[in-house]
Design a protein around this motif. Structure first.
Motif, PDB file in Angstrom:
ATOM      1  N   PHE A  60       0.854  -1.187   0.000  1.00 32.17           N
ATOM      2  CA  PHE A  60       0.000   0.000   0.000  1.00 32.17           C
ATOM      3  C   PHE A  60       0.900   1.251   0.000  1.00 32.17           C
ATOM      4  N   PRO A  61       1.272   1.760  -1.156  1.00 35.59           N
ATOM      5  CA  PRO A  61       2.279   2.832  -1.226  1.00 35.59           C
ATOM      6  C   PRO A  61       1.826   4.163  -0.632  1.00 35.59           C
ATOM      7  N   ASN A  62       0.524   4.399  -0.517  1.00 41.98           N
ATOM      8  CA  ASN A  62       0.030   5.678  -0.023  1.00 41.98           C
ATOM      9  C   ASN A  62      -0.618   5.570   1.361  1.00 41.98           C
ATOM     10  N   LEU A  63      -0.334   4.469   2.055  1.00 41.17           N
ATOM     11  CA  LEU A  63      -0.929   4.230   3.367  1.00 41.17           C
ATOM     12  C   LEU A  63      -0.454   5.266   4.376  1.00 41.17           C
ATOM     13  N   ARG A  64      -1.401   5.836   5.121  1.00 44.69           N
ATOM     14  CA  ARG A  64      -1.089   6.885   6.081  1.00 44.69           C
ATOM     15  C   ARG A  64      -1.116   6.391   7.536  1.00 44.69           C
ATOM     16  N   ALA A  65      -2.010   5.440   7.861  1.00 44.47           N
ATOM     17  CA  ALA A  65      -2.120   4.925   9.226  1.00 44.47           C
ATOM     18  C   ALA A  65      -2.978   3.665   9.209  1.00 44.47           C
ATOM     19  N   VAL A  66      -2.808   2.865  10.260  1.00 42.93           N
ATOM     20  CA  VAL A  66      -3.613   1.649  10.443  1.00 42.93           C
ATOM     21  C   VAL A  66      -4.333   1.761  11.772  1.00 42.93           C
ATOM     22  N   PHE A  67      -5.654   1.592  11.730  1.00 44.65           N
ATOM     23  CA  PHE A  67      -6.485   1.669  12.926  1.00 44.65           C
ATOM     24  C   PHE A  67      -6.943   0.256  13.287  1.00 44.65           C
ATOM     25  N   SER A  68      -6.392  -0.296  14.356  1.00 48.31           N
ATOM     26  CA  SER A  68      -6.759  -1.652  14.762  1.00 48.31           C
ATOM     27  C   SER A  68      -8.118  -1.654  15.462  1.00 48.31           C
ATOM     28  N   LEU A  69      -8.897  -2.687  15.192  1.00 43.57           N
ATOM     29  CA  LEU A  69     -10.188  -2.858  15.858  1.00 43.57           C
ATOM     30  C   LEU A  69     -10.042  -3.590  17.184  1.00 43.57           C
ATOM     31  N   TRP A  70      -8.869  -4.140  17.459  1.00 41.85           N
ATOM     32  CA  TRP A  70      -8.680  -4.930  18.674  1.00 41.85           C
ATOM     33  C   TRP A  70      -7.814  -4.161  19.667  1.00 41.85           C
ATOM     34  N   ALA A  71      -8.010  -4.469  20.951  1.00 37.90           N
ATOM     35  CA  ALA A  71      -7.180  -3.868  21.994  1.00 37.90           C
ATOM     36  C   ALA A  71      -5.761  -4.424  21.943  1.00 37.90           C
ATOM     37  N   GLY A  72      -5.641  -5.715  21.664  1.00 39.48           N
ATOM     38  CA  GLY A  72      -4.332  -6.345  21.566  1.00 39.48           C
ATOM     39  C   GLY A  72      -3.770  -6.220  20.160  1.00 39.48           C
ATOM     40  N   VAL A  73      -2.492  -5.879  20.048  1.00 39.80           N
ATOM     41  CA  VAL A  73      -1.876  -5.686  18.731  1.00 39.80           C
ATOM     42  C   VAL A  73      -0.637  -6.568  18.561  1.00 39.80           C
ATOM     43  N   GLU A  74      -0.527  -7.620  19.385  1.00 40.80           N
ATOM     44  CA  GLU A  74       0.691  -8.422  19.348  1.00 40.80           C
ATOM     45  C   GLU A  74       0.894  -9.140  18.011  1.00 40.80           C
ATOM     46  N   THR A  75      -0.170  -9.380  17.239  1.00 38.60           N
ATOM     47  CA  THR A  75      -0.029 -10.070  15.960  1.00 38.60           C
ATOM     48  C   THR A  75       0.456  -9.157  14.839  1.00 38.60           C
ATOM     49  N   VAL A  76       0.482  -7.856  15.076  1.00 33.29           N
ATOM     50  CA  VAL A  76       0.842  -6.943  14.004  1.00 33.29           C
ATOM     51  C   VAL A  76       1.957  -5.967  14.390  1.00 33.29           C
ATOM     52  N   VAL A 286     -14.505   5.699  17.538  1.00 32.06           N
ATOM     53  CA  VAL A 286     -13.073   5.857  17.805  1.00 32.06           C
ATOM     54  C   VAL A 286     -12.295   5.926  16.500  1.00 32.06           C
ATOM     55  N   VAL A 287     -12.614   5.036  15.559  1.00 34.84           N
ATOM     56  CA  VAL A 287     -11.944   5.052  14.256  1.00 34.84           C
ATOM     57  C   VAL A 287     -12.183   6.387  13.558  1.00 34.84           C
ATOM     58  N   ALA A 288     -13.434   6.855  13.592  1.00 29.33           N
ATOM     59  CA  ALA A 288     -13.767   8.111  12.931  1.00 29.33           C
ATOM     60  C   ALA A 288     -13.003   9.284  13.546  1.00 29.33           C
ATOM     61  N   GLU A 289     -12.891   9.305  14.862  1.00 24.88           N
ATOM     62  CA  GLU A 289     -12.165  10.395  15.516  1.00 24.88           C
ATOM     63  C   GLU A 289     -10.685  10.343  15.150  1.00 24.88           C
ATOM     64  N   ASN A 290     -10.105   9.144  15.064  1.00 22.15           N
ATOM     65  CA  ASN A 290      -8.704   9.061  14.684  1.00 22.15           C
ATOM     66  C   ASN A 290      -8.497   9.463  13.225  1.00 22.15           C
ATOM     67  N   GLU A 295      -6.351  13.499   9.504  1.00 19.23           N
ATOM     68  CA  GLU A 295      -6.559  14.468   8.424  1.00 19.23           C
ATOM     69  C   GLU A 295      -6.255  15.893   8.880  1.00 19.23           C
ATOM     70  N   ALA A 296      -6.450  16.161  10.163  1.00 21.36           N
ATOM     71  CA  ALA A 296      -6.198  17.500  10.694  1.00 21.36           C
ATOM     72  C   ALA A 296      -4.764  17.683  11.172  1.00 21.36           C
ATOM     73  N   GLY A 297      -3.963  16.613  11.119  1.00 19.94           N
ATOM     74  CA  GLY A 297      -2.588  16.696  11.591  1.00 19.94           C
ATOM     75  C   GLY A 297      -2.466  16.722  13.100  1.00 19.94           C
ATOM     76  N   GLU A 298      -3.481  16.207  13.797  1.00 22.76           N
ATOM     77  CA  GLU A 298      -3.478  16.171  15.260  1.00 22.76           C
ATOM     78  C   GLU A 298      -2.960  14.820  15.757  1.00 22.76           C
ATOM     79  N   PRO A 299      -2.506  14.735  17.013  1.00 24.09           N
ATOM     80  CA  PRO A 299      -2.032  13.455  17.562  1.00 24.09           C
ATOM     81  C   PRO A 299      -3.147  12.404  17.555  1.00 24.09           C
ATOM     82  N   LEU A 300      -2.790  11.176  17.209  1.00 18.12           N
ATOM     83  CA  LEU A 300      -3.765  10.095  17.172  1.00 18.12           C
ATOM     84  C   LEU A 300      -4.025   9.556  18.570  1.00 18.12           C
ATOM     85  N   LEU A 301      -5.241   9.094  18.776  1.00 19.71           N
ATOM     86  CA  LEU A 301      -5.590   8.446  20.038  1.00 19.71           C
ATOM     87  C   LEU A 301      -5.038   7.030  20.076  1.00 19.71           C
ATOM     88  N   HIS A 302      -4.552   6.603  21.250  1.00 21.80           N
ATOM     89  CA  HIS A 302      -4.172   5.208  21.489  1.00 21.80           C
ATOM     90  C   HIS A 302      -3.099   4.726  20.514  1.00 21.80           C
TER      91      HIS A 302
END
Length: 310
Positions: A60-76, A286-290, A295-302
């Motif tokens: 994904f050459p233009n990927l900006r961020a990944v928003f996980s749906l899970w609390a645990g992120v050990e697999t990624v 939560v995804v929408a807020e992140n 897009e606004a250049g603000e710090p991401l949540l979590h």
């Protein structure tokens, strides 16, 4: 128009296909969400890994961020192809569900409810349980979920100790940190709740040494991660009587194989990873807020700290 790839099992898309676009629209962002977006057009990924292998995010050459749906992120979190910001899921539904599960099972074991629910011999033992204030409970992990559970238990009157990697302060909870703090938190605990993230440092946190520190006949609740527990040491502690019961919701292999000794052990309760679930309605907000923040250049949540693993 931003394009979001919904990268999760197909059944999840059915749950999110309406609520997620609605939340994004309410956030004032013009974006399209779909499980089918050409690689070169993907701006963001909403990620809920299934049973497949590691994802190659480099495609994904233009990927900006990944928003996980899970609390645990050990697999990624260790995926070397993932070089953009990664966020984990922290939402009210996840927190409320975990508090309800943990509180329910702590009270179940505290009150000795199993003996009354299943009583084929019709025993009339009218010995009352102690009050909550006489039952020490320890919560390992004082993050979003652990902290909420520890606070709820303290409100019920339990003397609650907690442990976390870094120092924390929570009302009504005796907080510990560091290696010596872990010993202090576990010493003579009668109920232990595991809500640590799974990292190399937390692997087998509950081993033979740790089980021996608990009060004789203590109860273990693990709604966190299966790898936090040394399975063999757990079975030995149960068989010896050092541990009175274990209620387990997470396992090293899921679904738990039918021939695993946990299923048949009389001192083990197996629940099928249902302690808490990401709810599409609250998670979408939560995804929408992140997305708005990105897009606004603000710090991401979590935002995930790659070095810590969570």
């Amino acid at each position: 128009m931003r394009r979001l790839l919904f990268m999760a099992p197909a059944r999840r898309w059915a749950e999110y296909r309406e609520v997620l676009p609605g939340a994004i629209a309410r956030a004032g962002i013009k974006a399209e969400v779909s499980p089918e977006v050409p690689d070169a057009e993907v701006d963001y990924i909403v990620y809920g890994p299934g049973d497949g292998g590691p994802t190659d995010f480099a495609r994904f050459p233009n990927l900006r961020a990944v928003f996980s749906l899970w609390a645990g992120v050990e697999t990624v979190v260790g995926n070397e192809s993932l070089t953009v910001p990664l966020t984990r899921m922290v939402d009210p539904g996840l927190r409320e569900g975990m508090v309800e599960y943990v509180t329910g099972h702590v009270l179940r074991h505290h009150l000795g409810m199993d003996a009354h629910i299943v009583n084929p011999d019709r025993d009339w033992d009218n010995t009352a349980p102690p009050l909550a204030r006489h039952r020490p409970v320890t919560v390992l992990g004082l993050g979003e979920l652990g902290g909420a559970c520890a606070g709820a238990l303290a409100t019920l009157g339990f003397p609650v100790s907690g442990w976390s990697r870094s120092p924390k302060t929570l009302p009504g909870v005796t907080c510990h940190s560091g290696e010596d703090g872990l010993d202090a938190a576990l010493s003579d605990a009668e109920i232990v709740v595991l809500l640590l993230p799974h990292t190399p440092e937390t692997e087998n946190t509950m081993d033979a040494k740790r089980f021996a520190q608990l009060a004789l006949g203590a109860v273990l609740l693990n709604p966190g991660r299966g790898a936090l527990v040394d399975d063999e040491a757990l079975l030995e502690a149960l068989d010896s009587g050092q541990l009175g019961h274990a209620t387990l919701d997470t396992f090293r292999e899921e679904p738990l194989p039918g021939d695993h000794p946990f299923w048949a052990h009389p001192k083990v309760t197996v629940t099928p990873h249902i302690a808490s679930e990401t709810r599409p309605d609250t998670a979408s907000e939560v995804v929408a807020e992140n997305l708005r923040r990105a897009e606004a250049g603000e710090p991401l949540l979590h935002l995930v700290d790659r070095k810590l693993g969570y």
